[in-house]
Design a protein around this motif. Structure first.
Motif, short mmCIF file in Angstrom:
data_model
loop_
_atom_site.label_atom_id
_atom_site.label_comp_id
_atom_site.label_asym_id
_atom_site.label_seq_id
_atom_site.Cartn_x
_atom_site.Cartn_y
_atom_site.Cartn_z
N HIS A 21 0.69 -1.27 0.15
CA HIS A 21 0.22 -0.11 -0.14
C HIS A 21 0.85 1.28 0.24
O HIS A 21 1.03 1.97 0.72
CB HIS A 21 -0.73 0.02 1.29
N GLY A 22 1.41 1.48 -1.24
CA GLY A 22 2.27 2.74 -1.21
C GLY A 22 3.46 2.54 -0.35
O GLY A 22 3.81 3.49 0.30
N VAL A 23 4.20 1.61 -0.45
CA VAL A 23 5.61 1.43 0.23
C VAL A 23 6.72 2.00 -0.39
O VAL A 23 7.09 1.90 -1.77
CB VAL A 23 5.71 -0.24 0.47
N SER A 24 7.24 2.68 0.68
CA SER A 24 8.55 3.28 0.18
C SER A 24 9.88 2.65 1.10
O SER A 24 9.65 3.00 2.25
CB SER A 24 8.65 4.85 0.18
N ILE A 25 10.88 2.28 0.46
CA ILE A 25 11.98 1.59 1.30
C ILE A 25 13.05 1.73 0.48
O ILE A 25 13.36 1.51 -0.59
CB ILE A 25 11.76 0.27 1.52
N ALA A 26 14.11 2.12 1.15
CA ALA A 26 15.54 2.56 0.42
C ALA A 26 16.52 1.44 1.10
O ALA A 26 16.60 1.32 2.42
CB ALA A 26 15.95 3.88 0.55
N ALA A 27 17.51 1.05 0.31
CA ALA A 27 18.47 0.20 0.84
C ALA A 27 19.81 0.84 0.40
O ALA A 27 20.13 1.37 -0.59
CB ALA A 27 18.75 -1.15 0.05
N PRO A 28 20.84 1.04 1.36
CA PRO A 28 21.94 1.64 1.13
C PRO A 28 23.09 1.05 0.37
O PRO A 28 22.90 -0.47 0.33
CB PRO A 28 22.57 2.00 2.48
N LEU A 32 24.02 -3.39 4.46
CA LEU A 32 22.80 -4.46 4.65
C LEU A 32 21.63 -3.98 4.72
O LEU A 32 21.69 -3.22 6.02
CB LEU A 32 23.49 -5.50 5.77
N THR A 33 20.39 -4.47 4.42
CA THR A 33 18.99 -4.05 4.64
C THR A 33 18.14 -5.10 5.04
O THR A 33 18.39 -6.24 4.22
CB THR A 33 18.50 -3.09 3.49
N VAL A 34 17.46 -5.19 5.89
CA VAL A 34 16.74 -6.29 6.48
C VAL A 34 15.32 -5.89 6.59
O VAL A 34 14.79 -4.83 7.02
CB VAL A 34 16.91 -6.83 7.87
N LEU A 35 14.41 -6.59 5.73
CA LEU A 35 12.86 -6.49 5.64
C LEU A 35 12.33 -7.33 6.86
O LEU A 35 12.52 -8.41 6.49
CB LEU A 35 12.24 -6.75 4.19
N VAL A 207 23.60 -1.01 8.89
CA VAL A 207 22.44 -2.20 9.01
C VAL A 207 21.03 -1.44 8.94
O VAL A 207 20.76 -0.89 10.08
CB VAL A 207 22.85 -3.14 10.21
N VAL A 208 20.33 -1.37 7.97
CA VAL A 208 19.05 -0.42 7.83
C VAL A 208 17.83 -1.51 8.01
O VAL A 208 18.17 -2.85 7.52
CB VAL A 208 19.27 0.03 6.64
N VAL A 209 16.85 -1.34 8.73
CA VAL A 209 15.69 -2.06 8.72
C VAL A 209 14.47 -1.39 8.60
O VAL A 209 14.44 -0.26 9.01
CB VAL A 209 15.65 -2.68 10.43
N HIS A 210 13.79 -2.29 7.86
CA HIS A 210 12.19 -1.69 7.35
C HIS A 210 11.31 -2.74 7.67
O HIS A 210 11.45 -3.87 7.49
CB HIS A 210 12.14 -1.43 5.94
N GLU A 211 10.17 -2.34 8.72
CA GLU A 211 9.42 -3.30 9.31
C GLU A 211 8.21 -3.23 8.53
O GLU A 211 7.62 -1.89 8.73
CB GLU A 211 9.42 -3.04 10.72
N LEU A 212 7.66 -4.22 7.85
CA LEU A 212 6.45 -4.07 7.30
C LEU A 212 5.28 -4.82 8.21
O LEU A 212 5.48 -5.83 8.77
CB LEU A 212 6.32 -4.75 5.96
N ARG A 213 4.14 -4.40 7.75
CA ARG A 213 2.97 -4.91 8.63
C ARG A 213 1.75 -4.62 7.59
O ARG A 213 1.26 -3.48 7.47
CB ARG A 213 2.62 -4.26 9.87
N VAL A 218 5.91 0.20 8.94
CA VAL A 218 5.58 0.73 10.24
C VAL A 218 6.89 1.20 10.94
O VAL A 218 6.60 1.81 12.04
CB VAL A 218 4.91 -0.11 11.11
N PHE A 219 8.17 0.90 10.56
CA PHE A 219 9.49 1.42 11.02
C PHE A 219 10.41 1.33 9.95
O PHE A 219 10.27 0.32 9.03
CB PHE A 219 9.73 0.46 12.12
N SER A 220 11.53 2.37 9.94
CA SER A 220 12.56 2.38 9.16
C SER A 220 13.58 3.37 9.88
O SER A 220 13.42 4.17 10.36
CB SER A 220 12.11 3.34 7.71
N GLY A 221 14.62 2.49 9.83
CA GLY A 221 15.84 3.08 10.68
C GLY A 221 17.04 1.94 10.74
O GLY A 221 17.20 1.08 10.22
#
Length: 233
Positions: A21-28, A32-35, A207-213, A218-221
């Motif tokens: 639903h209109g998701v925006s996520i970025a990976a450096p 390392l990025t974890v979904l 180490v970047v984290v994006h949490e999806l629900r 619901v969280f990016s950082g």
């Protein structure tokens, strides 16, 4: 830190159902990025959208600042994107050795790095990959990603599925090392929960984290910012 690959306002639909639903996520890149997310959260769909194996209804995929939304999965692979899905990630009718050999040009692939990373595969080289256990198949699939020396973006769904805790820990050590190799490798994984000890790796690489629900972020950082789970009462 520069962005390697990114979803912008992405919506993905499976028939009448909207998975993102209109998701925006970025990976450096490098990094390392974890979904994170439970089954049905949209994390696997997000990986597939980045890889080009599912189309976007709206939104864009950008890679190094270039819009690649209309590029096919094959075109993205030729540009240096390696995708390891959660299932059917190896050629079951080929032997382990033949699977590893596909990672290099012709028959000259050097499989030594893969066997150094996962020595458990050495005695399995003559066996058909389809006869391996789930954890062994994950090791084989990840080994092929390790051998992809030209990969600039590596997307891996559930990298440690079926592995023992010791092999899973070693796997994330390998992924951390992979995310710091060369001029900048962007590594993204999808997991149900943050792997143990990953916060402590933050000093070695981003180490970047994006949490999806339910199809939304619901969280990016940074991993160190994510709240630690509370102990059970």
């Amino acid at each position: 830190m520069r962005t390697g690959i990114e979803l912008r306002e992405a919506r993905v639909r499976y028939g009448p159902l909207e998975a993102l639903h209109g998701v925006s996520i970025a990976a450096p890149s490098p990094g390392l990025t974890v979904l994170l997310g439970r089954n049905g959260s949209g994390r696997t769909t997000a990986l597939r959208a980045l890889a080009g194996t599912v189309p976007l209804a709206t939104g864009t995929v950008t890679w190094d600042g270039t819009d690649v939304t209309r590029l096919t999965a094959h075109a993205r692979a030729r540009r240096g994107l390696c995708f390891v899905p959660d299932g059917q990630a190896v050629f079951g009718h080929l032997t382990v050795a033949e699977n590893l050999g596909l990672s290099g040009p012709g028959d000259k692939a050097d499989i030594a790095p893969a066997l150094a990373a996962y020595p458990e595969l050495r005695p399995l080289l003559p066996r058909p990959a389809g006869t391996l256990s789930g954890g062994e198949q994950r090791m084989l699939a990840l080994s092929r990603a390790l051998l992809a020396s030209d990969a600039r973006v590596i997307l891996i769904d559930e990298p440690t599925q079926g592995m023992s805790p010791a092999v899973a820990s070693r796997t994330y050590d390998l992924l951390i090392a992979l995310s710091t190799r060369g001029p900048g490798t962007c590594v993204m994984t999808a997991e149900q929960r943050l792997p143990p000890g990953l916060r402590e790796h933050a000093g070695r690489t981003a180490v970047v984290v994006h949490e999806l629900r339910r199809g939304a972020v619901v969280f990016s950082g940074e991993a160190t910012e994510l709240s630690r789970p509370r102990p059970s009462a």
